[in-house]
Motif scaffolding. Structure first.
Motif, mmCIF file in Angstrom:
data_model
loop_
_atom_site.group_PDB
_atom_site.id
_atom_site.type_symbol
_atom_site.label_atom_id
_atom_site.label_comp_id
_atom_site.label_asym_id
_atom_site.label_seq_id
_atom_site.Cartn_x
_atom_site.Cartn_y
_atom_site.Cartn_z
ATOM 1 N N ASP A 146 0.830 -1.209 0.000
ATOM 2 C CA ASP A 146 0.000 0.000 0.000
ATOM 3 C C ASP A 146 0.864 1.258 0.000
ATOM 4 O O ASP A 146 0.478 2.292 -0.551
ATOM 5 C CB ASP A 146 -0.932 0.010 1.214
ATOM 6 N N GLU A 184 1.931 4.095 -4.035
ATOM 7 C CA GLU A 184 1.580 5.509 -4.122
ATOM 8 C C GLU A 184 2.771 6.269 -4.694
ATOM 9 O O GLU A 184 3.890 6.159 -4.178
ATOM 10 C CB GLU A 184 1.236 6.072 -2.736
ATOM 11 N N GLY A 244 0.855 11.722 -6.044
ATOM 12 C CA GLY A 244 -0.053 10.943 -5.204
ATOM 13 C C GLY A 244 -1.470 11.495 -5.237
ATOM 14 O O GLY A 244 -2.445 10.745 -5.244
ATOM 15 N N THR A 245 -1.593 12.814 -5.278
ATOM 16 C CA THR A 245 -2.910 13.451 -5.360
ATOM 17 C C THR A 245 -3.571 13.117 -6.694
ATOM 18 O O THR A 245 -4.780 12.832 -6.755
ATOM 19 C CB THR A 245 -2.766 14.976 -5.207
ATOM 20 N N ALA A 285 -2.972 10.466 -8.505
ATOM 21 C CA ALA A 285 -3.327 9.046 -8.491
ATOM 22 C C ALA A 285 -4.633 8.820 -7.745
ATOM 23 O O ALA A 285 -5.479 8.014 -8.154
ATOM 24 C CB ALA A 285 -2.199 8.238 -7.850
ATOM 25 N N SER A 286 -4.822 9.546 -6.643
ATOM 26 C CA SER A 286 -6.061 9.420 -5.864
ATOM 27 C C SER A 286 -7.264 9.868 -6.685
ATOM 28 O O SER A 286 -8.335 9.245 -6.651
ATOM 29 C CB SER A 286 -5.942 10.249 -4.582
ATOM 30 N N ALA A 287 -7.099 10.948 -7.439
ATOM 31 C CA ALA A 287 -8.192 11.452 -8.279
ATOM 32 C C ALA A 287 -8.533 10.452 -9.380
ATOM 33 O O ALA A 287 -9.711 10.222 -9.691
ATOM 34 C CB ALA A 287 -7.794 12.796 -8.889
ATOM 35 N N ARG A 330 -8.119 7.195 -9.223
ATOM 36 C CA ARG A 330 -8.808 6.052 -8.604
ATOM 37 C C ARG A 330 -10.274 6.375 -8.346
ATOM 38 O O ARG A 330 -11.155 5.537 -8.545
ATOM 39 C CB ARG A 330 -8.110 5.666 -7.296
ATOM 40 N N THR A 331 -10.528 7.601 -7.900
ATOM 41 C CA THR A 331 -11.920 8.008 -7.658
ATOM 42 C C THR A 331 -12.718 7.981 -8.954
ATOM 43 O O THR A 331 -13.855 7.485 -8.982
ATOM 44 C CB THR A 331 -11.959 9.419 -7.043
ATOM 45 N N SER A 371 -13.457 4.423 -10.002
ATOM 46 C CA SER A 371 -14.444 3.744 -9.147
ATOM 47 C C SER A 371 -15.873 4.068 -9.558
ATOM 48 O O SER A 371 -16.810 3.341 -9.214
ATOM 49 C CB SER A 371 -14.227 4.138 -7.684
#
Length: 418
Positions: A97, A101, A107-108, A110-112, A114-115, A118
C-alpha cells in the motif's frame, strides 16, 4: 509448518473438507517433508501476486521454513521471514500500500484517477489506461518508501558514484525495510531461513546471500533488487551487486544446489510466463522480450534440476546394489558426492498476464493494479490447494514431481474438447 487447530469457519477449513479420504490436506502433507520452501521470482509491480499466493498458503495452514527470492521476490521474502507468521500478511499489505503511491503531488493525481475509475464500470481499455498512468508516475516521480528520481541526470556526472550510475535513489527502501523487517528475527539461530539472489558486478556471477551462513541486513535485500540502470549498485564487503534477475531471475537453482539436500516441498512463484503468443505490434515485441528474458528459462531450470536429482537417486541405488569390493574404491569415493536419497515436490504458480497489460507491467505500481495482482495470486493458490495430491510426498522411485494448476486446467480443457 502447519496449524491443525484452525476453526471450522477459517478459510482453510474447506480445503480440509475437500481432501477428506485418501488424500492428506496440503498442510498435513507438508509435514512429511524436511523443508517447505517458498521461491519467488523478480518482477517489480507484479510482485503483489506473490503476496496473494502467500495469503492463500497461510490461510491453509502452510508455514514455509525457507524463503528464497530475487529482486521484488527478495523484498517480499524478507518481509515474510522477518515477521512472525501472524503478522506477515498485514506487513505485506503495509509495504505494498505504501510503495504503490507515487511520490509528491503525483499521489494526489493518483487518488483522483482512482476516484474516477471507481465511478465507471471496469473494462480493458480503462484498466490499460490506469496501468499506463501508474507506470508513468513511477518513471517520472518514483514510488513512496521505495525510490525517487534524482535531481540531476547521471549523464552529467562521473566517478562511479551512485548518482552517476543510476536514475533513481533507493534510500527510501532502506528505511522501509528497517521499519517492516525484523532482521534480528531473520538472523536468530533458529530463525526462518532467508536466501536472496544478487549479481556480483566484478565477476558477473550469481551470488546468494543466506541467513544460514551469514548475517543478513537491509543492504543484502537491496542488492538483490538493485536493477540497473534504474537503481544503484550496493556494496557489500568490498564487492558490488546488482539485481539477481540480470543473471538468473528464477532462484529455484538455490534450492537444487543446497547442501545438505533434504526432502523438500517447493512452492515456486513466477511472475513471467515463458510461454506466449507471437507479437503483433512493436509494443507486443517489447513485452514478449521481457517475458522471455525474465522467465529465466524457468522450465529448463526446473527440468534440469529434476533430471539431476533423479540421476543422484539412481547412482545411490546402483552403488547400494553392488557387492562389496565390486567397484574400485577410488571410483566409489568419486561417485558418493553425486548420490542422494531425498525427494522434491515442485508446486509451480505462474502469473498470467492480462491482455491489456503492456511492456511496462513490471513498473505499473498503481493501487488498483496491485490489488488485482494480489487477488489473482490468492485465487491461483486457492485453486492449487483444491488439489491435495499436488502436495503429497513423492515416492523414492519418482524422486521429483512437478505440478502446475494452470497446466492441469489446460490439459483438462483439451481432453474435454476432444
Amino acid at each position: 509448518m502447519a496449524d491443525d487447530s484452525l476453526p471450522r469457519h477459517h478459510p482453510s477449513a474447506r480445503f480440509r473438507a475437500r481432501s477428506a479420504g485418501d488424500a492428506l490436506t496440503p498442510a498435513a502433507a507438508a509435514r512429511s517433508y524436511q523443508s517447505v520452501a517458498l521461491v519467488l521470482q523478480g518482477g517489480g509491480a507484479l510482485g503483489a501476486y506473490q503476496c496473494g499466493v502467500y495469503e492463500g498458503l497461510h490461510a491453509a495452514g502452510l508455514r514455509p521454513d525457507w524463503f528464497v527470492g530475487t529482486s521484488i521476490g527478495a523484498i517480499n521474502a524478507a518481509i515474510m521471514a522477518g515477521n512472525e507468521p501472524e503478522r506477515r500478511v498485514e506487513r505485506l499489505h503495509e509495504f505494498w500500500d505504501l510503495i504503490c503511491e507515487p511520490v509528491g503531488l503525483a499521489g494526489t493525481m493518483a487518488s483522483a484517477i482512482r476516484t474516477m475509475l471507481s465511478l465507471s464500470p471496469r473494462n480493458p481499455l480503462l484498466d490499460g489506461w490506469a496501468n499506463s498512468m501508474g507506470a508513468l508516475g513511477a518513471l517520472v516521480f518514483g514510488q513512496r518508501g521505495y525510490f525517487h528520481t534524482r535531481p540531476q541526470s547521471p549523464f552529467l556526472l562521473g566517478g562511479g558514484a551512485p548518482a552517476a550510475t543510476s536514475f533513481y535513489d533507493t534510500t527510501p527502501l532502506r528505511s522501509t525495510l528497517e521499519r517492516l523487517v525484523d532482521f534480528d528475527r531473520i538472523n536468530a539461530r533458529r530463525g526462518v531461513r532467508l536466501s536472496v539472489g544478487a549479481a556480483q558486478i566484478e565477476t558477473g556471477n550469481s551470488h546468494y546471500f543466506d541467513s544460514s551462513r551469514e548475517t543478513i541486513g537491509p543492504e543484502h535485500v537491496m542488492a538483490s533488487a538493485a536493477l540497473p540502470p534504474a537503481f544503484p549498485a550496493v556494496e557489500i564487503d568490498g564487492f558490488h551487486y546488482w539485481d539477481g534477475g540480470i543473471v538468473s531471475n528464477t532462484p529455484l537453482e538455490c534450492v537444487w544446489n543446497d547442501d545438505p539436500r533434504r526432502d523438500s516441498l517447493v512452492l515456486q512463484v513466477d511472475l513471467w510466463s515463458a510461454r506466449g503468443t507471437r507479437p503483433a505490434t512493436m509494443m507486443d515485441v517489447f513485452e514478449r522480450q521481457k517475458d522471455i528474458q525474465y522467465s529465466s528459462r524457468t522450465r529448463l531450470v526446473t527440468d534440469y534440476g529434476a533430471t539431476l536429482q533423479k540421476l543422484r537417486l539412481e547412482i545411490a541405488d546402483a552403488l547400494a546394489q553392488l557387492p562389496e569390493g565390486a567397484l574400485d574404491p577410488k571410483l566409489r569415493k568419486a561417485l558418493l558426492p553425486w548420490t542422494c536419497s531425498h525427494v522434491f515436490n515442485i508446486v509451480h504458480l505462474i502469473y498470467q498476464s492480462k491482455p491489456y497489460e503492456a511492456q511496462f507491467k513490471d513498473y505499473a505500481f498503481g493501487l488498483g493494479t496491485q490489488r488485482q495482482h494480489w487477488a489473482d495470486g490468492l485465487a491461483d493458490m486457492q485453486h492449487t490447494l483444491e488439489h491435495p495430491d499436488f502436495f503429497a510426498r513423492p515416492s523414492h522411485e519418482a524422486g521429483v514431481v512437478t505440478h502446475d494448476v494452470h497446466r492441469t486446467m489446460a490439459q483438462r480443457a483439451k481432453r474435454t474438447e476432444s
